[in-house]
Write an enzyme that holds these catalytic residues in place. Structure first.
Site, short mmCIF file in Angstrom:
data_model
loop_
_atom_site.label_atom_id
_atom_site.label_comp_id
_atom_site.label_asym_id
_atom_site.label_seq_id
_atom_site.Cartn_x
_atom_site.Cartn_y
_atom_site.Cartn_z
N ARG A 155 -37.79 -18.07 -29.72
CA ARG A 155 -37.42 -19.44 -29.33
C ARG A 155 -37.10 -19.53 -27.84
O ARG A 155 -35.95 -19.64 -27.44
CB ARG A 155 -36.19 -19.90 -30.13
CG ARG A 155 -36.35 -19.85 -31.65
CD ARG A 155 -35.21 -20.58 -32.35
NE ARG A 155 -33.90 -20.09 -31.97
CZ ARG A 155 -33.21 -19.15 -32.65
NH1 ARG A 155 -33.72 -18.61 -33.75
NH2 ARG A 155 -32.02 -18.77 -32.22
N TYR A 208 -15.89 -37.29 4.00
CA TYR A 208 -14.55 -37.46 3.42
C TYR A 208 -13.70 -36.20 3.59
O TYR A 208 -14.20 -35.08 3.42
CB TYR A 208 -14.66 -37.73 1.91
CG TYR A 208 -15.24 -39.07 1.55
CD1 TYR A 208 -14.61 -40.26 1.90
CD2 TYR A 208 -16.41 -39.14 0.80
CE1 TYR A 208 -15.15 -41.48 1.53
CE2 TYR A 208 -16.95 -40.36 0.43
CZ TYR A 208 -16.31 -41.53 0.80
OH TYR A 208 -16.84 -42.73 0.43
N CYS A 219 -21.04 -36.74 -1.02
CA CYS A 219 -20.56 -38.08 -1.41
C CYS A 219 -21.30 -38.52 -2.68
O CYS A 219 -22.09 -37.77 -3.24
CB CYS A 219 -20.78 -39.08 -0.30
SG CYS A 219 -20.19 -38.53 1.31
N MET A 220 -21.06 -39.76 -3.09
CA MET A 220 -21.68 -40.23 -4.33
C MET A 220 -23.20 -40.31 -4.20
O MET A 220 -23.94 -39.88 -5.08
CB MET A 220 -21.10 -41.59 -4.71
CG MET A 220 -21.54 -42.07 -6.07
SD MET A 220 -20.87 -43.67 -6.49
CE MET A 220 -19.17 -43.28 -6.85
N ASP A 221 -23.68 -40.87 -3.09
CA ASP A 221 -25.11 -41.10 -2.93
C ASP A 221 -25.71 -40.36 -1.75
O ASP A 221 -26.91 -40.37 -1.55
CB ASP A 221 -25.39 -42.59 -2.69
CG ASP A 221 -24.63 -43.46 -3.65
OD1 ASP A 221 -25.11 -43.61 -4.78
OD2 ASP A 221 -23.55 -43.96 -3.28
C1 LIG Z 1 -31.18 -23.64 -26.76
C2 LIG Z 1 -31.52 -22.71 -27.82
C3 LIG Z 1 -32.50 -21.72 -27.64
C4 LIG Z 1 -33.16 -21.46 -26.30
O1 LIG Z 1 -32.28 -20.79 -25.46
P1 LIG Z 1 -32.73 -20.25 -24.02
O2 LIG Z 1 -31.64 -19.39 -23.59
O3 LIG Z 1 -32.90 -21.46 -23.16
O4 LIG Z 1 -34.02 -19.55 -24.23
C5 LIG Z 1 -32.85 -20.95 -28.72
N1 LIG Z 1 -32.25 -21.12 -29.94
C6 LIG Z 1 -31.29 -22.04 -30.13
C7 LIG Z 1 -30.65 -22.15 -31.48
C8 LIG Z 1 -30.88 -22.85 -29.09
O5 LIG Z 1 -29.90 -23.73 -29.29
#
Ligand SMILES: *Cc1c(COP(=O)(O)O)cnc(C)c1O
Length: 371
Positions: free
Chosen positions: A214, A261, A308-310
């Site tokens: 993932r 600021y 600053c803000m912007d």
């Molecule tokens: C966000 C997330 C990922 C990906 O994580 P990275 O560190 O960005 O690769 C994988 N699994 C779950 C459950 C996540 O929440």
């Protein structure tokens, strides 16, 4: 005049990073993580590119994010990591991550009512301490498996510190996950996909790759290791997001003038100060006061005084003979031979690159995509 910053998203870089990930986990499916608007890069555009590049799954945090992808015509399998709302799951044909029996039961009821069979993944807590089954996991999984209308396709877990130099806890989590896998198979439960690796684990813990990985952060070309030299991992990732803005004004000021600021910066010479169109309202946080650089004409120039803000001030005295009001200002990304990474900014702001990307991405008033 437009306000603030422009985020440029290089989709080719994302394709390139994906290729590297595929090379590192050759036999695992890819569940590309596009939560939080694809880490600020724009989830629809990024997801379309990833689908074209044949990722196996997309994953988002909440079903609302999945709905947006479906409405944009994306029909790939989408895993919803944190929000198993039964109605949305069925309406948009999503894969929920089940975190407890209660949510499994309500999903099962809704599935039966609509006469549907829903594929689900179950999360187990092997040490993250956030969500997922904890204690009696096998028994709970067996009970969930017996519910009508749902089928367990995957079992997942999440690391709490796979980016740490000390891998002992990550290895403990992998061991727990493996034990669970063995016990489930002993119990006669056949589950297709086991997955737990995030970016850091993909890079440094091949034994965590299982059937799917993932990746989030590394897809966007940023290393999860704050200080990459702490690990011997020199992946040639390409950072996909650049953040740019422009000069609002160039001002010659005498020696001993205070800037911004709080008068936190006093010039020590006659100076050329540039005022740039970005501030904390654009995600360029106040921690960057006297504490960051931007790129102009291919040079690194320092932020002076408070953000600053912007608006923010930069000291252009060293390049006073070449700078013009039309020059592009790079806040993050490449200009000539210079490069400012999300990691560099995160380090200066006392945060992580994830937060830099999501806040720049969210607050940039315009996004442009490069193919
Ligand atoms: C966000 C997330 C990922 C990906 O994580 P990275 O560190 O960005 O690769 C994988 N699994 C779950 C459950 C996540 O929440």
């Amino acid at each position: 005049m437009y306000r603030g910053s422009l985020a440029e998203i290089d989709l080719t870089a994302i394709s390139y990073n994906l290729k590297i990930i595929k090379g590192m986990s050759k036999s695992s499916a890819i569940m590309a993580v596009v939560k939080a608007d694809a880490y600020g890069h724009g989830s629809v555009n990024v997801a379309k590119r990833l689908v074209q590049d044949k990722v196996d799954f997309l994953s988002v945090a909440f079903s609302e994010e999945a709905k947006e992808l479906r409405q944009a015509g994306i029909d790939s399998p989408i895993i919803v990591l944190f929000d198993p709302d039964p109605v949305d799951i069925i309406t948009y044909n999503l894969i929920p991550v089940i975190i407890d029996k209660k949510s499994a039961i309500s999903l099962s009821k809704e599935a039966e009512k609509k006469n549907k069979q829903i594929n689900v993944h179950i999360k187990v807590d092997t040490g993250m301490g956030r969500l997922g089954l904890i204690g009696d996991e096998i028994q709970s999984i067996i009970e969930i498996a017996s519910l009508k209308g749902i089928k367990i396709n995957g079992i997942m877990s999440h690391f709490s510190d796979s980016d740490s130099k000390d891998t002992s806890f990550a290895l403990t989590q992998i061991r727990r996950f493996n034990e669970l896998k063995t016990e489930l198979s002993k119990a006669g439960l056949n589950i297709d996909i086991f997955h737990m690796a995030n970016s850091a684990a993909i890079m440094s813990l091949p034994e965590s790759h299982f059937d799917a990985v993932r990746p989030g952060l590394i897809l966007y070309g940023v290393s999860p290791f704050e200080n990459e030299s702490t690990k011997n991992l020199d992946l040639p990732l390409l950072q996909a997001m650049s953040l740019k803005t422009r000069l609002v004004s160039l001002r010659k000021v005498p020696n001993n003038s205070s800037i911004s600021y709080g008068k936190t910066f006093i010039t020590k010479r006659e100076s050329l100060i540039g005022v740039i169109a970005i501030g904390y309202a654009d995600g360029f946080c106040r921690m960057f006061s006297n504490n960051a650089h931007v790129l102009i004409k291919g040079y690194r120039v320092p932020v002076v005084g408070r953000v600053c803000m912007d608006l923010t001030m930069v000291d252009l005295t060293d390049i006073k003979n070449i700078v013009t009001e039309q020059d592009e200002v790079v806040i993050m990304g490449r200009q000539g031979n210079e490069f400012i990474s999300a990691c560099e900014l995160a380090h200066k702001a006392g945060t992580i690159s994830y937060e830099i990307l999501t806040s720049f991405g969210k607050m940039a008033t315009r996004k442009v995509y490069k193919d």
